[in-house]
Structure formats: structure tokens, C-alpha cells
Write a protein that holds these residues in place. Structure first.
Motif, PDB file in Angstrom:
ATOM      1  N   ASN A 123     -15.350  -5.059  -1.313  1.00  0.00           N
ATOM      2  CA  ASN A 123     -15.331  -4.586   0.071  1.00  0.00           C
ATOM      3  C   ASN A 123     -13.984  -4.817   0.731  1.00  0.00           C
ATOM      4  N   ALA A 124     -13.340  -5.944   0.411  1.00  0.00           N
ATOM      5  CA  ALA A 124     -12.021  -6.245   0.975  1.00  0.00           C
ATOM      6  C   ALA A 124     -11.004  -5.190   0.551  1.00  0.00           C
ATOM      7  N   ILE A 125     -11.095  -4.768  -0.705  1.00  0.00           N
ATOM      8  CA  ILE A 125     -10.202  -3.719  -1.209  1.00  0.00           C
ATOM      9  C   ILE A 125     -10.442  -2.416  -0.454  1.00  0.00           C
ATOM     10  N   ARG A 126     -11.704  -2.062  -0.302  1.00  0.00           N
ATOM     11  CA  ARG A 126     -12.040  -0.800   0.378  1.00  0.00           C
ATOM     12  C   ARG A 126     -11.762  -0.862   1.881  1.00  0.00           C
ATOM     13  N   ASN A 127     -11.958  -2.036   2.488  1.00  0.00           N
ATOM     14  CA  ASN A 127     -11.681  -2.188   3.921  1.00  0.00           C
ATOM     15  C   ASN A 127     -10.194  -2.039   4.210  1.00  0.00           C
ATOM     16  N   ASN A 128      -9.362  -2.568   3.312  1.00  0.00           N
ATOM     17  CA  ASN A 128      -7.914  -2.434   3.479  1.00  0.00           C
ATOM     18  C   ASN A 128      -7.515  -0.962   3.426  1.00  0.00           C
ATOM     19  N   PHE A 129      -8.122  -0.219   2.509  1.00  0.00           N
ATOM     20  CA  PHE A 129      -7.867   1.219   2.409  1.00  0.00           C
ATOM     21  C   PHE A 129      -8.315   1.922   3.693  1.00  0.00           C
ATOM     22  N   ALA A 130      -9.495   1.560   4.204  1.00  0.00           N
ATOM     23  CA  ALA A 130     -10.023   2.179   5.422  1.00  0.00           C
ATOM     24  C   ALA A 130      -9.082   1.950   6.609  1.00  0.00           C
ATOM     25  N   LYS A 131      -8.503   0.751   6.694  1.00  0.00           N
ATOM     26  CA  LYS A 131      -7.558   0.444   7.776  1.00  0.00           C
ATOM     27  C   LYS A 131      -6.291   1.272   7.649  1.00  0.00           C
ATOM     28  N   GLN A 132      -5.813   1.446   6.419  1.00  0.00           N
ATOM     29  CA  GLN A 132      -4.611   2.260   6.197  1.00  0.00           C
ATOM     30  C   GLN A 132      -4.858   3.713   6.596  1.00  0.00           C
ATOM     31  N   VAL A 133      -6.020   4.234   6.217  1.00  0.00           N
ATOM     32  CA  VAL A 133      -6.358   5.616   6.550  1.00  0.00           C
ATOM     33  C   VAL A 133      -6.568   5.781   8.056  1.00  0.00           C
ATOM     34  N   GLU A 134      -7.183   4.768   8.683  1.00  0.00           N
ATOM     35  CA  GLU A 134      -7.393   4.815  10.131  1.00  0.00           C
ATOM     36  C   GLU A 134      -6.060   4.872  10.866  1.00  0.00           C
ATOM     37  N   LYS A 135      -5.088   4.086  10.405  1.00  0.00           N
ATOM     38  CA  LYS A 135      -3.753   4.097  11.015  1.00  0.00           C
ATOM     39  C   LYS A 135      -3.071   5.443  10.782  1.00  0.00           C
ATOM     40  N   LEU A 136      -3.213   5.982   9.575  1.00  0.00           N
ATOM     41  CA  LEU A 136      -2.619   7.278   9.255  1.00  0.00           C
ATOM     42  C   LEU A 136      -3.230   8.369  10.120  1.00  0.00           C
ATOM     43  N   GLN A 137      -4.544   8.297  10.331  1.00  0.00           N
ATOM     44  CA  GLN A 137      -5.233   9.263  11.175  1.00  0.00           C
ATOM     45  C   GLN A 137      -4.739   9.177  12.613  1.00  0.00           C
ATOM     46  N   PRO A 160       0.879  13.620   1.321  1.00  0.00           N
ATOM     47  CA  PRO A 160       1.279  12.751   0.203  1.00  0.00           C
ATOM     48  C   PRO A 160       0.982  11.272   0.445  1.00  0.00           C
ATOM     49  N   GLN A 161       1.108  10.817   1.689  1.00  0.00           N
ATOM     50  CA  GLN A 161       0.822   9.421   1.988  1.00  0.00           C
ATOM     51  C   GLN A 161      -0.658   9.119   1.804  1.00  0.00           C
ATOM     52  N   TYR A 162      -1.503  10.052   2.257  1.00  0.00           N
ATOM     53  CA  TYR A 162      -2.948   9.879   2.075  1.00  0.00           C
ATOM     54  C   TYR A 162      -3.304   9.855   0.590  1.00  0.00           C
ATOM     55  N   GLU A 163      -2.722  10.768  -0.168  1.00  0.00           N
ATOM     56  CA  GLU A 163      -2.990  10.821  -1.607  1.00  0.00           C
ATOM     57  C   GLU A 163      -2.507   9.551  -2.298  1.00  0.00           C
ATOM     58  N   SER A 164      -1.408   8.991  -1.809  1.00  0.00           N
ATOM     59  CA  SER A 164      -0.891   7.732  -2.354  1.00  0.00           C
ATOM     60  C   SER A 164      -1.886   6.601  -2.111  1.00  0.00           C
ATOM     61  N   TYR A 165      -2.471   6.566  -0.910  1.00  0.00           N
ATOM     62  CA  TYR A 165      -3.482   5.546  -0.605  1.00  0.00           C
ATOM     63  C   TYR A 165      -4.698   5.701  -1.530  1.00  0.00           C
ATOM     64  N   ILE A 166      -5.123   6.949  -1.751  1.00  0.00           N
ATOM     65  CA  ILE A 166      -6.265   7.223  -2.629  1.00  0.00           C
ATOM     66  C   ILE A 166      -5.983   6.722  -4.042  1.00  0.00           C
ATOM     67  N   ASN A 167      -4.783   7.029  -4.541  1.00  0.00           N
ATOM     68  CA  ASN A 167      -4.418   6.606  -5.903  1.00  0.00           C
ATOM     69  C   ASN A 167      -4.382   5.083  -6.015  1.00  0.00           C
ATOM     70  N   GLN A 168      -3.834   4.423  -4.986  1.00  0.00           N
ATOM     71  CA  GLN A 168      -3.784   2.958  -4.980  1.00  0.00           C
ATOM     72  C   GLN A 168      -5.190   2.369  -4.987  1.00  0.00           C
ATOM     73  N   LEU A 169      -6.074   2.953  -4.172  1.00  0.00           N
ATOM     74  CA  LEU A 169      -7.456   2.476  -4.098  1.00  0.00           C
ATOM     75  C   LEU A 169      -8.142   2.624  -5.453  1.00  0.00           C
ATOM     76  N   ASN A 170      -8.008   3.792  -6.068  1.00  0.00           N
ATOM     77  CA  ASN A 170      -8.648   4.039  -7.367  1.00  0.00           C
ATOM     78  C   ASN A 170      -8.128   3.082  -8.434  1.00  0.00           C
ATOM     79  N   THR A 171      -6.832   2.816  -8.419  1.00  0.00           N
ATOM     80  CA  THR A 171      -6.238   1.884  -9.379  1.00  0.00           C
ATOM     81  C   THR A 171      -6.811   0.484  -9.200  1.00  0.00           C
ATOM     82  N   GLN A 172      -6.959   0.060  -7.948  1.00  0.00           N
ATOM     83  CA  GLN A 172      -7.509  -1.268  -7.665  1.00  0.00           C
ATOM     84  C   GLN A 172      -8.987  -1.360  -8.045  1.00  0.00           C
ATOM     85  N   ILE A 173      -9.728  -0.276  -7.830  1.00  0.00           N
ATOM     86  CA  ILE A 173     -11.149  -0.269  -8.186  1.00  0.00           C
ATOM     87  C   ILE A 173     -11.318  -0.371  -9.701  1.00  0.00           C
ATOM     88  N   LEU A 174     -10.499   0.360 -10.444  1.00  0.00           N
ATOM     89  CA  LEU A 174     -10.558   0.301 -11.905  1.00  0.00           C
ATOM     90  C   LEU A 174     -10.231  -1.109 -12.408  1.00  0.00           C
TER      91      LEU A 174
END
Length: 370
Positions: A123-137, A160-174
Motif C-alpha cells: 500500500n505504501a508503494i501504491r500510495n506514493n504513486f497516487a500522490k505523484q499522480v495527484e500532484k501531476l493532475q 511521458p511523466q505519467y507513463e514514467s510513474y506507471i513504469n516505476q510503479l509496475n517495476t516496484q510491484i514486480l
């Protein structure tokens, strides 16, 4: 006297520990800012589906409690209003849940058992991603407010920044799933990934954990699905089938032996499919004389809508359908979970690519059909 007192304290501690229920688990929770929401529901897994198994009301302090039994470690979900909080529990666990219902990211704290501690890390990993996306939004909305005429350009600039966040999240989840293999938390993590984009990783994961997490109904179902999906991976021989055209003519995959054929699962009601159709038409017109063909398999149930979409989109290749939505035998055989889904099959009948879209499909054919 001191020794007697010490012995008494030890005995009390042992007795207290022994009194903890081992044939059930507890969930103690506190919700801040619940507003008018008072009803809290507990969901559990039954036949691989989440169903309500208990409910209670929030106290004036925003507190609630559930006591339940479970045959084995399993998934549970606490829900209040539009808020949902995933948990993993087994008998003997004493789980704590804390959340601020005013938090837009829907973050929550859980503790009290090994599996929920792991889930908390995820959840901490996903929450960090959510905060990054919220700031980007927020940045996007600020820029659009000052330059409304440039909305499309700003969106393209920030993509590209959003896609970068997605890729980082997926890498961390794996990485999380790999580091915590053998836990339900790792299974849950893998199932947050896109099943189309990470199909190979999911199939591999199922092979690795089928003995480690054996016995959980949800995991067992997943393992069976991945075993079926393994039969339609790149490199496998495509399963044969025969389906009728709209006028009742049977068409078999074997009819295309000796050609490259794109087996395209789609439907008239599927907007992403309809948006992709112009790209497919372009590729078809360019390569139809170079040992390439397309076979469209529709998931429509409305024959008129299916035929209308074929005409409207100018789809000039052969089309077949079982007219059974996701319940068609061929759809099940190819493990189609979402559309558009496509398989590129070579002249020998082997699957050589999956889900190629737009420029990717054209690039693959340009390299292959020389």
C-alpha cells in the motif's frame, strides 16, 4: 516475596496470551471524517467473489470491530460508503485498521499480522504513486486553467511523466512480489498489474507459487486460469477452432495455414476496438497481397449491431462470431479477458505475437513480410 510476585506476573501474562482466541480473527478499526457514513461492511471470498459476510455501525468515535472465522488465510475487504480497504487475515490475527475518509488517495494503515504488514508495504508503494499522480493532475489543471486553448498540447507534454510513474510503479510491484513470494500479499500485488501487458509474468508467477500458496480457492482458480493461458502464449501452436460467418458458413483456423493471420477478438460495443479498427484496416490494405490475412471474431450478441459495425468501419476481411459475448467456446479457449485482443499466427500455425496495436503491428509485419 519478590519471586512470588514475579511468578504471579508471568502466570498472568501466560494466561492472558492463552485467552486470545485462535479459532477466529478480529479487525479493530477507526475511521476519521466519516461524514454521514455510519454502516461498515466486511466482505469475504466465496467462489472467488467478494460477498458481504458481516456489517456493523461506527461508534461516535468512528470505531468498529469485526470478529470472524476463516478456514485458512484469505482475502477480506472492509467497506464504508465508496471507500474500500483490502485485508488478508487468518484465525488468531488481531488486525488494526486506520483511515481518514477525507483522504482522496484512500490511503489506510493496517497492522497486527504478517500478511497485513506485507500488504501495508505494498500500500505504501501504491500510495506514493497516487500522490505523484495527484500532484501531476494538479499541475495539469493549473496549466490548463491559464491556457485552456492548449489543453491537448499540455496533456501530450505531461503524458511521458505519467507513463514514467506507471513504469516505476509496475517495476516496484514486480520486485515486491518477487521479494515476498509465497504470501497472499505477493499474489494480490501481481493481480494489480495489467493482465495483457504482464501476461508472461503472471503465467510465470502462477507456475512458481502453485505449490507455495496451494489450498486458497482464489489462488487455485488463478493458477488454473494461468495454466490455460499458458497454452496461448507466444511460441505455442494456436488452438484450432471452427466458427460460422453471419450467413452460416463454417470457417476454421486451419483454413489459413500457410499464411500469416491476425485473429482479432472485438465487438461492435467495444469503443477501444472501434478506435483501433482504422489502424487494422490500414495494415490489411497494405499487406493483404503479401501472404497476410485477418480473421475477425466478434463477441457481439446482437447480430445486426455486429454486421452494422463491420460495414461502418469498412472491415473487408472474413468475420465470424459465436454471438455469446465472453461465453463463446473459442473466446474461452483463447482466454480472452478483455477486448481488443489479437493473436498473430504464422504460416505453421504458431503464435508469434499478441496484442500488437497500430504502429507496433505495422512495424512487426514490415519486418516479417519481406
Amino acid at each position: 516475596m519478590k519471586i512470588k510476585n514475579l511468578s504471579l506476573i508471568v502466570l498472568i501474562a501466560i494466561a492472558f496470551t492463552a485467552c486470545k482466541p485462535k479459532d477466529s480473527f478480529t479487525i479493530d478499526g477507526t475511521f476519521q471524517n466519516p461524514g454521514t457514513e455510519k454502516k461498515v461492511y466486511l466482505y469475504g471470498m466465496q467462489s472467488s467473489q467478494m460477498v458481504a459476510v458481516d456489517s456493523t455501525n461506527l461508534s461516535e468515535k468512528g470505531e468498529f470491530k469485526f470478529i470472524r472465522k476463516t478456514p485458512s488465510v484469505d482475502f477480506f475487504r472492509v467497506s464504508i460508503g465508496n471507500h474500500e480497504f483490502m485485508l488478508i487475515a487468518k484465525n488468531g490475527d488481531e488486525i488494526k485498521v486506520e483511515a481518514d475518509l477525507a483522504d482522496k488517495t484512500m490511503a489506510y494503515k493496517i497492522s497486527g499480522a504478517n500478511e497485513v504488514e506485507k500488504l501495508s508495504e505494498l500500500n505504501a508503494i501504491r500510495n506514493n504513486f497516487a500522490k505523484q499522480v495527484e500532484k501531476l493532475q494538479a499541475d495539469f489543471e493549473t496549466k490548463v486553467a491559464s491556457q485552456p486553448q492548449n489543453r491537448a498540447a499540455i496533456l501530450e507534454q505531461m503524458k511521458p511523466q505519467y507513463e514514467s510513474y506507471i513504469n516505476q510503479l509496475n517495476t516496484q510491484i514486480l520486485k515486491f512480489a518477487k521479494d515476498n513470494k509465497g504470501t497472499l500479499a505477493s499474489f494480490y500485488a501481481m493481480n494489480t498489474l495489467s493482465p495483457q501487458e504482464f501476461e508472461a509474468e503472471l503465467v510465470k508467477f502462477a507456475d512458481e507459487v502453485k505449490e507455495e500458496i496451494k489450498g486458497n480457492a482464489t489462488v487455485d482458480t488463478f493458477v488454473k486460469q494461468m495454466a490455460l493461458l499458458k497454452t496461448v502464449q507466444v511460441g505455442q501452436v494456436a488452438p484450432g477452432f471452427t466458427i460460422n460467418t453471419a450467413d452460416g458458413k463454417p470457417v476454421s483456423l486451419s483454413d489459413y495455414k500457410g499464411k500469416y493471420v491476425l485473429v482479432d477478438f472485438w465487438a461492435s460495443w467495444c469503443q477501444p476496438c472501434r478506435q483501433e479498427n482504422p489502424n487494422v484496416v490500414k495494415v490489411y490494405n497494405k499487406y493483404k497481397t503479401k501472404n497476410f490475412d485477418i480473421l475477425g471474431i466478434s463477441l457481439d450478441t446482437d447480430k445486426a449491431a455486429w454486421l452494422g459495425a463491420i460495414k461502418a468501419d469498412g472491415l473487408m476481411w472474413t468475420h465470424v462470431s459465436e454471438l455469446k459475448d465472453f461465453n463463446g467456446e473459442t473466446v474461452k479457449k483463447y482466454q480472452v479477458q478483455a477486448i481488443p485482443t489479437s493473436y498473430l499466427i504464422d504460416p505453421t500455425g504458431k503464435i508469434v505475437a499478441k496484442n500488437l496495436r497500430g504502429e507496433e503491428l505495422e512495424a512487426f509485419l514490415a519486418k516479417t513480410l519481406r
